[in-house]
Design an enzyme around this catalytic site. Structure first.
Site, short mmCIF file in Angstrom:
data_model
loop_
_atom_site.label_atom_id
_atom_site.label_comp_id
_atom_site.label_asym_id
_atom_site.label_seq_id
_atom_site.Cartn_x
_atom_site.Cartn_y
_atom_site.Cartn_z
N HIS A 1 0.82 -1.22 0.00
CA HIS A 1 0.00 0.00 0.00
C HIS A 1 0.85 1.27 0.00
CE1 HIS A 1 0.04 1.02 4.43
NE2 HIS A 1 0.15 -0.28 4.59
N GLU B 1 -5.30 1.70 2.37
CA GLU B 1 -5.22 0.49 3.20
C GLU B 1 -5.49 0.85 4.65
OE1 GLU B 1 -2.93 -0.26 5.67
OE2 GLU B 1 -3.30 -2.40 5.95
N GLU B 2 -4.96 2.00 5.06
CA GLU B 2 -5.00 2.38 6.47
C GLU B 2 -6.40 2.66 7.00
OE1 GLU B 2 -2.61 2.02 8.45
OE2 GLU B 2 -0.71 2.31 7.43
N ASP C 1 3.66 -6.23 3.59
CA ASP C 1 3.44 -5.14 4.55
C ASP C 1 4.45 -5.28 5.67
OD1 ASP C 1 0.24 -3.60 5.28
OD2 ASP C 1 2.25 -2.96 5.90
N HIS D 1 3.67 2.93 13.07
CA HIS D 1 2.76 4.07 13.16
C HIS D 1 3.33 5.22 13.99
CE1 HIS D 1 -1.30 2.40 11.50
NE2 HIS D 1 -0.28 2.10 10.74
#
Lengths: 330, 346, 337
Positions: free
Chosen positions: A63, A195-196, A218, A304
């Protein structure tokens, strides 16, 4: 070179919903290396490298989007009120350098919460505007800011940067396409969007491509810093073959094929059982009538945050695995 | 084979969500005598087709079970577990679990601190995934050779026959309903039906009804019947959340089609089968939720078998209710006809 | 059809029949093809003069309501909400229950009989009942069997300076404007989808989306306006009177950037009152359309509604006009690309 590709992709602005610049950067890298490239209505970049007759179609997904903060209102005093785009924790945004698409810089701050649990409503972004009028000259409602680019080498093999999730996998996928010649199976590489916020781009792409097999690429979390034990995955010990996360249980034949590819390539690999989180794999596996799907992960610390950290040896291991995997018989 | 015997065997076969192959194979061979075609899909749904001219009905009960996956092997050879589906860790201390390794099934014991060593404070807090471990009865080196992270782990599997036709087993959720589908398929061999019937034992219900989603897409049915377990009366349950264990339940609510529910109630009445009614203001938390919105939508009903102690390995049901379930499903499916299309939205 | 008529029809998620019937009747003479699909949606199609573009406008027919679970021994009905209704809004309200439309009330224990502690507790659904005057459980359930629906007994009223108060403005305003859109002719092909079950998970729209062939989807909704009371200025989301609210993103979808820009520019050009929806909360049918099949461009146009999901929601009628004007303008200007 993988590191150069990675550095190129890490520096591009591309929050969830505004991935165009990342798609452009990937297109430039892949020009001349692939049989076809197109963008769909959601913005997914779908790239094809044809295989032999009788081969299967394998969809790979990485992504392009990364998390950010969207401007929902502007105070009379010039501060921006924001909310999260994707999984943004308040802790990662305390006094954090952020940047908008048009180059405006800001500092994301969490105001005193007076005993309440800190949430998005306590955040604001300071762009140095004295009042609302000044702020409106710099940003609009709906604009999104992201962690300012900041790549740092750590030790001999590691790098920390915002957006490793999931630009490192985009770099991996791009390298695979650039280095691959005459695969047995047709490779459809999806550089996916959104995607998030729920694997939305991958769902649309999988519907269009209708592949025989799917593999999501990922980052995964880590289990090798103080007090963090799960998942039992360590940086530098190879790419991780995912058994499960909360979006998908990897289809046994695909996960076993990834393990077999790792053993054939004679590179280190790990088994990953993740107690949370998800990847595009979930969307691909459950598309149409179902698609056997697995995920190959790059171990990543501090996911993140603005300092997502990976080990380049794991990237090398992943590339080697994928090169064998694309030529398997399915 | 008597339905009780099928139930005993099918509940013991391993089939943790996402790794259901063994369960799919067992169920497929059971349906073969009663269907025109049986296939196992790449993601492990079993589709048993009983041909008819139409309308097309998809009937589903899920074959996956909640269970665990080995997440880590500790230095001393003990295993850490991660839940797959909604496993309450408190049911595990003292359980003999089944670890499915490369060589086959190995027995493990979920450790629990001996009472003599417990402090007062320990007794007041529950076991959780961080504190539970599995003892494989061998040294660490052996464990590492024979067991891998990612191996699936099932609950202990015993089939306990109790008074009043009550039975306790693991995976009544939802293989008891697979048994009901099988019973209906068997009965329909001797009944006329115009409907084109697809009995589907779905995969991956416990993590989001994905089996129903992909089966609905692939088979494009006109109507749906989802079959799952629901809660039977138990002390301490919140009001309006349980039903009597002695008969089936159907649900009313926005996700279910009112006309089809009416036809189901009619089929029950006409054949002297007791049918309780539950109300679901929104989610039913079954395959009905996903099946009813696949493709352009599928008008659906939900039938449930009440069980006590859901998601433990002593799920308890009433065998007579199970058998009546097979009878009701058969009669309902035999009644489905083309003219129903005109009345769906009245 | 008048907005008043639409709002006063009773049709919660899963029981939209009365609304569906009225809309079918009103729309049938205005379009080339009309059908009920497998989610119970009404799909109305109008062929364009030249074709080349296919637009889909969507509004949901369902409102939030209540469903009966059971009754107590004393004859009080046990109920739960269908869709999101804050229980605090239900206390001391009038309802109408079941097929026979029994009049009922959602009572609360008289304040005189409450202890100091009772008065501090927030009532939740397991402490609330609907009283239709029945004396026993059997009587109550004979009149309103489990699965019956109940609705706020609330009429539509115009009041103040161009405002209207009613139940179900979310999303009968959208349905009202969709019917008006069908009265015109356009170059582009236009589908108007009146969908079911939005309030319980965007379900009707998911079904409509699967069969849809449009290149662009505009969702006409009602959205929260938090501009009264103690809400901080920066949390108000949008304000009645400032025009149709255009969303850049919410929990279920991210507006197509090009489409969002086009709509903002069009509203500006045509002098249509509009505002940006200042927030990314909530979710609506655009999420279902955007995720369907290969994806599609979507944007949401909303009428600000105060006190949404209750018996007395308030809108400014000029905003309802603005939503219609912008949707119509977009349909009129839609050119083949």
């Amino acid at each position: 070179m993988m590191l150069d590709t990675l550095k190129t992709l890490l520096s591009v602005y591309g929050p969830t919903g505004q991935e165009t610049q990342v798609a452009e950067a990937v297109k430039r890298l892949l020009e001349g290396h692939v049989d076809g490239m197109r963008t769909d209505v959601m913005g997914n970049l779908i790239v094809e490298k044809r295989g032999e007759k009788g081969g299967k179609t394998i969809l790979f997904s990485a992504h392009m989007d990364h998390i950010g903060l969207v401007v929902t209102d502007i105070e009379d005093t010039g501060y921006l009120r924001v909310t999260n785009v994707g999984g943004v924790g308040v802790d990662s945004m305390r006094c954090r350098h952020v940047v908008f698409a048009n180059g405006v810089h800001g500092v994301a701050v969490c105001q005193p919460t007076k005993g309440e649990t800190a949430g998005m409503q306590h955040l604001f972004v300071d762009i140095g505007a004295g009042d609302r009028a000044e702020a409106e000259k710099l940003v609009k409602l709906g604009d999104v800011c992201v962690f300012a680019p900041d790549l740092i080498p750590l030790g001999q093999h590691r790098y920390a940067s915002p957006a490793m999730d999931d630009r490192c996998a985009c770099a991996l996928l791009a390298e695979l396409l650039m280095q691959l010649s005459a695969p047995r199976n047709t490779v459809v590489a999806v550089f996916s969007v959104q995607e998030e916020v729920g694997l939305r781009g991958a769902a649309a792409a999988a519907y269009q491509v209708a592949p025989d097999l799917g593999v999501a690429l990922d980052v995964t979390a880590w289990g090798d810093t103080p007090e963090v034990k799960l998942p039992a995955v360590k940086l530098g010990e190879g790419a991780a073959v995912k058994f499960m996360d909360r979006s998908m249980i990897a289809t046994p034949c695909v996960r076993d094929a990834l393990i077999a590819a790792a053993e054939k390539a004679n590179v280190p690999y790990q088994r990953e059982i993740l107690p949370f989180g998800g990847t595009d794999g979930g969307a691909i596996q459950h598309s149409r009538g179902g698609v056997p799907t697995g995920t190959l992960s790059i171990p990543c610390r501090y996911v993140h945050s603005a300092c997502e950290t990976i080990d380049m040896r794991d990237m090398d291991s992943a590339l080697a695995i994928l090169k064998v995997f694309v030529n398997g018989e399915y | 084979m008597r339905i009780e015997d099928f139930l005993k065997e099918v509940t013991a076969v391993p089939g943790v969500t996402g790794n259901e192959r063994a369960a799919a194979e067992y169920i497929a061979q059971a349906f073969r005598p009663f269907a025109d075609e049986v296939e196992i899909t790449p993601l492990n749904c079993v589709v048993a087709h009983k041909k008819g001219s139409g309308p097309r009905v998809l009937i589903c009960a899920h074959l996956d079970e909640i269970g665990m996956m080995v997440s880590k092997i500790e230095e001393d050879g003990s295993l850490r577990l991660q839940s797959v589906g909604g496993v309450d860790p408190r049911v595990l201390p003292g359980m003999r679990v089944r670890v499915y390794a490369r060589e086959g099934m190995l027995t493990g014991v979920v450790g629990a601190t001996p009472p003599h060593l417990l402090k007062e404070a320990d007794r007041k807090s529950n076991y959780n995934w961080d504190t539970l471990f599995v003892d494989m009865g061998m040294d660490a080196a052996q464990v590492r050779q024979r067991v891998r992270p990612g191996d699936t782990v099932c609950f202990e599997a015993r089939y306990v026959e109790m008074k009043n036709d009550r039975v306790a087993a693991k995976t009544a959720d939802d293989r008891a309903c697979v048994a009901i589908m099988l019973e209906a398929a068997r009965r329909l061999e001797k009944m006329d039906h115009t409907a084109d019937l697809y009995f589907v034992a779905t995969c991956q219900e416990e993590i989001g009804s994905y089996g129903a989603l992909i089966s609905g897409f692939a088979l494009a049915p006109d109507y749906g019947v989802a079959f799952d377990v629901c809660h039977a009366d138990t002390p301490g349950a919140p009001k309006n959340s349980t039903s009597k264990i002695t008969s089936l339940v159907t649900s009313k609510g926005p996700f279910l089609n009112g006309f089809l529910v009416k036809k189901l109630e009619e089929a029950a009445r006409e054949n002297g089968i007791e049918l309780q009614v539950a109300v679901d203001p929104r989610y039913t938390s079954t395959d009905a939720d996903e099946l009813s919105v696949t493709r352009a939508g599928v008008p659906t009903v939900l039938l449930s078998l009440p069980i006590k102690y859901m998601h433990t390995n002593v799920e308890t049901l009433d065998l007579r209710a199970l058998k009546e379930g097979g009878r009701l499903l058969a009669h309902y499916l035999a009644a489905v006809e083309e003219s129903w299309e005109d009345e769906l939205w009245n | 059809m008048e907005l008043k008529t639409l709002c006063e029809l009773n049709g919660a998620s899963g029981q939209e029949g009365a609304v569906r019937k009225a809309i079918l009747e009103a729309a049938r003479p205005l379009c080339d093809d009309i059908r009920i699909d497998r989610m119970g949606n009404v799909i109305a199609f109008k062929k364009g003069r030249t074709g080349g573009r296919h637009l889909l406008f969507s509004a949901h027919m369902d409102e939030v309501g209540f469903i009966i679970l059971d009754a107590t021994e004393e004859g009080l009905l046990v109920f739960r909400p269908v869709g999101g209704i804050d229980p605090r809004v239900t206390v001391s309200k009038y309802v109408v229950v079941g097929e026979k439309k029994w009049k009922g009330v959602i009572g609360a224990l008289a304040i005189h009989l409450q202890s100091a502690e009772d008065r501090k507790r927030v009532l939740d659904y397991d402490g609330l009942y609907i009283d239709i005057g029945a004396k026993t459980r059997d009587e109550a359930l004979a009149d309103c069997p489990p699965g019956s629906y109940a609705y706020f007994d609330s009429c539509y009223q115009e009041f103040g300076d161009g405002c209207a108060v009613s139940k179900a403005l979310d999303d009968r305003v959208g349905c009202y404007n969709l019917l008006r859109l069908l009265e015109n002719t356009y170059d582009a092909d236009v589908t108007c989808a009146f969908v079911t079950q939005e309030e319980v998970g965007l379900r009707g729209a998911a079904g409509a989306a699967f069969a849809a062939q449009a290149d662009t989807v505009l969702v006409l909704e009602g959205t929260t306006a938090g501009d009264m009371g103690d809400v901080e200025k920066v949390r108000r989301v949008c304000e009645p009177g400032k025009g149709v609210a255009i969303s850049f993103m919410d929990h279920a979808s991210i507006a197509h950037r090009g489409l969002y820009g086009e709509l903002m520019a069009l509203a500006q050009k045509r002098g249509i009152a509009h505002q940006v929806k200042r927030g990314a909360t909530g979710g609506n049918d655009a999420g279902a359309y955007q995720r369907s099949k290969q994806g599609v461009r979507t944007c949401v146009l909303s009428v600000p509604c105060r006190y949404i999901h209750g018996p007395s929601s308030v809108v400014k009628l000029s905003d309802v006009e603005a939503q219609y004007d912008l949707a119509r303008a977009y349909a009129e200007e839609a050119k083949a690309e």
